[in-house]
Design a protein around this motif. Structure first.
Motif, short mmCIF file in Angstrom:
data_model
loop_
_atom_site.label_atom_id
_atom_site.label_comp_id
_atom_site.label_asym_id
_atom_site.label_seq_id
_atom_site.Cartn_x
_atom_site.Cartn_y
_atom_site.Cartn_z
N GLY A 1 0.82 -1.20 0.00
CA GLY A 1 0.00 0.00 0.00
C GLY A 1 0.86 1.25 0.00
N ILE A 2 0.21 2.40 0.18
CA ILE A 2 0.91 3.69 0.11
C ILE A 2 1.96 3.81 1.20
N LEU A 3 1.59 3.56 2.44
CA LEU A 3 2.53 3.73 3.55
C LEU A 3 3.70 2.76 3.44
N ASP A 4 3.42 1.54 3.00
CA ASP A 4 4.48 0.56 2.82
C ASP A 4 5.44 1.00 1.73
N CYS A 5 4.90 1.59 0.66
CA CYS A 5 5.73 2.10 -0.44
C CYS A 5 6.60 3.26 0.03
N VAL A 6 6.00 4.17 0.80
CA VAL A 6 6.75 5.31 1.34
C VAL A 6 7.88 4.82 2.24
N ARG A 7 7.55 3.90 3.13
CA ARG A 7 8.55 3.39 4.09
C ARG A 7 9.70 2.68 3.39
N LYS A 8 9.38 1.76 2.50
CA LYS A 8 10.43 1.00 1.81
C LYS A 8 11.27 1.88 0.89
N SER A 9 10.61 2.80 0.19
CA SER A 9 11.34 3.69 -0.71
C SER A 9 12.31 4.56 0.06
N TYR A 10 11.87 5.08 1.20
CA TYR A 10 12.72 5.94 2.03
C TYR A 10 13.88 5.16 2.63
N GLN A 11 13.59 3.95 3.11
CA GLN A 11 14.64 3.13 3.72
C GLN A 11 15.73 2.76 2.72
N GLU A 12 15.32 2.50 1.50
CA GLU A 12 16.28 2.05 0.49
C GLU A 12 17.04 3.19 -0.18
N GLU A 13 16.40 4.35 -0.35
CA GLU A 13 17.00 5.41 -1.16
C GLU A 13 17.07 6.77 -0.49
N GLY A 14 16.50 6.91 0.72
CA GLY A 14 16.55 8.20 1.39
C GLY A 14 15.52 9.17 0.84
N TRP A 15 15.56 10.41 1.31
CA TRP A 15 14.54 11.40 0.93
C TRP A 15 14.59 11.79 -0.54
N ARG A 16 15.76 11.61 -1.17
CA ARG A 16 15.89 12.00 -2.58
C ARG A 16 15.00 11.18 -3.51
N VAL A 17 14.55 10.03 -3.03
CA VAL A 17 13.68 9.21 -3.87
C VAL A 17 12.41 9.96 -4.24
N PHE A 18 11.97 10.87 -3.38
CA PHE A 18 10.72 11.59 -3.62
C PHE A 18 10.88 12.76 -4.59
N THR A 19 12.09 12.94 -5.11
CA THR A 19 12.31 13.97 -6.13
C THR A 19 12.76 13.36 -7.46
N ARG A 20 12.73 12.05 -7.53
CA ARG A 20 13.15 11.37 -8.77
C ARG A 20 12.29 11.80 -9.95
N GLY A 21 12.94 12.20 -11.05
CA GLY A 21 12.20 12.59 -12.25
C GLY A 21 11.61 13.98 -12.20
N LEU A 22 11.92 14.75 -11.16
CA LEU A 22 11.32 16.08 -11.01
C LEU A 22 11.72 17.02 -12.15
N THR A 23 12.99 16.97 -12.56
CA THR A 23 13.46 17.86 -13.62
C THR A 23 12.68 17.66 -14.91
N SER A 24 12.54 16.41 -15.33
CA SER A 24 11.82 16.14 -16.57
C SER A 24 10.34 16.51 -16.45
N THR A 25 9.78 16.33 -15.26
CA THR A 25 8.38 16.69 -15.04
C THR A 25 8.16 18.19 -15.18
N LEU A 26 9.07 18.98 -14.61
CA LEU A 26 8.94 20.44 -14.68
C LEU A 26 9.20 20.95 -16.09
N LEU A 27 10.14 20.32 -16.80
CA LEU A 27 10.41 20.71 -18.19
C LEU A 27 9.18 20.48 -19.06
N ARG A 28 8.42 19.44 -18.74
CA ARG A 28 7.18 19.15 -19.47
C ARG A 28 6.05 20.05 -19.00
N ALA A 29 5.99 20.31 -17.70
CA ALA A 29 4.84 21.01 -17.10
C ALA A 29 4.64 22.41 -17.65
#
Length: 275
Positions: free
Chosen positions: A208-236
């Motif tokens: 679920g959502i919380l499990d995804c948040v927890r595992k993603s953070y544990q494996e990759e740190g806070w930067r995981v939540f900014t993955r792909g941000l540059t390409s998204t803003l270039l498109r936006a």
């Protein structure tokens, strides 16, 4: 999508530009358009729904205030999730299909519609709506900020129908609205992409959502939540600049022709001006 869901232990892409280069090199230029069928089918209905609901909600609230702009936008964002979630599920699955392959060795889905049909046959309605809650959490406040920013920007820039620079002003306002809306809820978009990509290849990682948040953070740190941000803003910026400017100019034209005298469109600013 590819940057958001790639394996951190064996990353395929170093960043936005490297991802772009790699897709063209490994999959040809057509690789950049994987999954385009789903947005082509859904975006027309989504934009019609969004601007229609926003305009009608703003009228129902009775007064054009920043809070009401936010609430009307949020209502529009929440309602369009019904179309947006399955559309993005198909888009995500199609974009991940054949990663790194010039010619697909295994092709699970022929196109976006075939993708949704096969998901439905295998998982039912629940499968079609995978990621619905995360989509709802992302879209509701995101569209609130989307319309609020556009309202504030057009007021600040003094967009008037007779202004010779009204089109550039509308384009800039729409582009900035897109950037603000994505920045406001981007971490949830990463989670949504991961949940919708989960299960590809038969392996399920998240419950679920919380499990995804927890595992993603544990494996990759806070930067995981900014993955792909540059390409998204270039498109936006260009996408939303074109969207808002087109809708506003069209509604201005229709009002000037008196074809829709009852229309008080959401994105057009309710201020003492012809616009």
């Amino acid at each position: 999508v590819r940057l958001q869901v790639q394996n951190v232990e064996k990353p395929l892409y170093r960043g936005t530009f490297h991802c772009f280069q790699s897709i063209i090199k490994q999959e040809s230029a057509f690789g950049l358009y994987k999954g385009i069928g789903s947005p082509m089918m859904g975006l027309t209905f989504i934009n019609a729904l969004v601007f229609g609901v926003q305009g009608n909600t703003l009228r129902a609230l009775g007064k054009d205030t920043p809070l009401n702009q936010f609430l009307a936008g949020s209502a529009a964002g929440a309602i369009q999730c019904v179309i947006c979630c399955p559309m993005e599920l198909a888009k995500t699955r199609m974009q991940l299909q054949g990663t790194g392959e010039y010619k697909l060795k295994t092709k699970n889905y022929k196109n976006s519609l075939d993708c949704l049909i096969k998901i439905y046959q295998k998982e039912g309605l629940r499968g079609i709506n995978r990621g619905m809650v995360s989509t709802f959490i992302r879209e509701t406040p995101s569209f609130g900020f989307y319309f609020l920013t556009y309202d504030c920007m057009t007021r600040y820039l003094g967009c008037e129908a007779e202004d010779s620079y009204v089109i550039p002003k509308l384009l800039f306002s729409g582009g900035m609205s897109g950037i603000v809306s994505w920045l406001s809820t981007y971490p949830m978009d990463v989670i949504k992409s991961r949940l919708q990509a989960d299960g590809v290849g038969g392996v399920t990682q998240y419950s679920g959502i919380l499990d995804c948040v927890r595992k993603s953070y544990q494996e990759e740190g806070w930067r995981v939540f900014t993955r792909g941000l540059t390409s998204t803003l270039l498109r936006a910026f260009p996408v939303n600049a074109a969207t808002f400017a087109t809708v506003t100019v069209f509604l201005m034209y229709m009002k000037s022709e008196d074809n829709l005298p009852e229309c008080e469109p959401g994105p057009v600013i309710h201020q003492p001006s012809s616009l």
